[in-house]
Write an enzyme that holds these catalytic residues in place. Structure first.
Site, PDB file in Angstrom:
ATOM      1  CB  CYS A  43      -0.914   0.004   1.230  1.00 51.80           C
ATOM      2  SG  CYS A  43      -2.071   1.404   1.253  1.00 51.80           S
ATOM      3  CG  ASP A  45      -0.738   4.060   5.315  1.00 56.43           C
ATOM      4  OD1 ASP A  45       0.163   4.574   6.008  1.00 56.43           O
ATOM      5  OD2 ASP A  45      -1.935   4.056   5.653  1.00 56.43           O
ATOM      6  NE  ARG A  47      -0.694   4.881   8.754  1.00 60.19           N
ATOM      7  CZ  ARG A  47      -1.972   4.720   9.065  1.00 60.19           C
ATOM      8  NH1 ARG A  47      -2.370   4.900  10.304  1.00 60.19           N
ATOM      9  NH2 ARG A  47      -2.857   4.356   8.141  1.00 60.19           N
ATOM     10  CG  HIS A  99      -1.673  -1.121   5.904  1.00 62.32           C
ATOM     11  ND1 HIS A  99      -2.154  -0.093   6.674  1.00 62.32           N
ATOM     12  CD2 HIS A  99      -1.865  -0.740   4.622  1.00 62.32           C
ATOM     13  CE1 HIS A  99      -2.590   0.886   5.887  1.00 62.32           C
ATOM     14  NE2 HIS A  99      -2.431   0.513   4.635  1.00 62.32           N
ATOM     15  CB  CYS A 102      -5.787  -0.488   4.545  1.00 55.63           C
ATOM     16  SG  CYS A 102      -5.440   0.091   2.872  1.00 55.63           S
TER      17      CYS A 102
HETATM   18 CO    CO Z   1      -3.464   1.207   2.996  1.00 57.96          CO
END
Ligand code: CO
Length: 211
Positions: A43, A45, A47, A99, A102
């Site tokens: 992803c 993202d 993080r 994750h 998400c």
């Molecule tokens: Co995500």
């Protein structure tokens, strides 16, 4: 704002100095080429930085990231990365890593509009529909979203298996192995969903190319 921008370049200079102090040949060696054994599909993202969470160094992971780690069969970007990684780099493993928490999954579970991204999230709604019986039974919203994160990874693993790129590689050399993982941003630990696939024998027949 300017300060933040400058900080990025300063950060780069600090990183270069640190790397060179640890290993003076670090960049010279990387400049010679790459042969990473692993393709990571994760992803976007912020993080979930691919290299960092598996303690991998530059040169060890070929990375593709998009919102909610999707393998969409008409996505030229993903297909090009996959084909390059499998046919040219000959990676041994492909990992789809989702994750918990998400944002893409949570947005896909809602009935609100989010703009252009709704077209992308539609692929996740399709995953929901495929597993609706199981998901509708989970009343707790957090548990439901966590399960959809897992089921979405499993479906993306299957989507990889459906590609001619992967099936041709299996025919030629019996790898890469395809794996599904979920990263927990709350504790940093990766869960192996144990859905690894290394051939097309258990695939739904309609997706199987003759090999
Ligand atoms: Co995500």
């Amino acid at each position: 704002m300017e300060k933040l921008y400058r900080k990025l370049l300063d950060g780069n200079r600090e990183w270069v100095a640190k790397k060179l102090s640890e290993d003076p040949a670090f960049f010279k060696r990387l400049a010679k080429g790459q042969s990473p054994p692993l393709l990571w599909i994760g992803c976007s993202d912020s993080r979930v930085p691919a290299n960092e969470i598996i303690n991998a160094r530059p040169g060890e992971v070929f990375v593709h990231r998009n919102i909610a780690n999707m393998v969409v069969h008409a996505d030229m970007n993903m297909l090009s990365v996959l084909d390059f990684a499998v046919q040219l780099l000959k990676v041994k493993h492909v990992i789809v890593c989702g994750h918990y928490g998400c944002g893409g999954i949570l947005a896909a579970m809602s009935n609100r509009q989010h703009g252009l991204i709704d077209n992308w999230l539609r692929n996740i709604k399709d995953v929901y529909r495929l597993h609706q019986q199981e998901l509708d039974k989970i009343k707790d919203k957090k548990k439901k979203s966590r399960r959809l994160v897992e089921l979405n990874v499993i479906e993306q693993v299957l989507n990889l298996c459906k590609t001619s790129t992967i099936q041709n590689a299996w025919k030629e050399r019996n790898y890469p192995h395809i794996h599904g993982w979920v990263y927990d941003i709350a504790n940093g630990v990766i869960k192996d969903l144990e859905v690894s696939v290394k051939n097309n024998t258990d695939m739904s027949a309609i997706y199987r190319f003759d090999i």
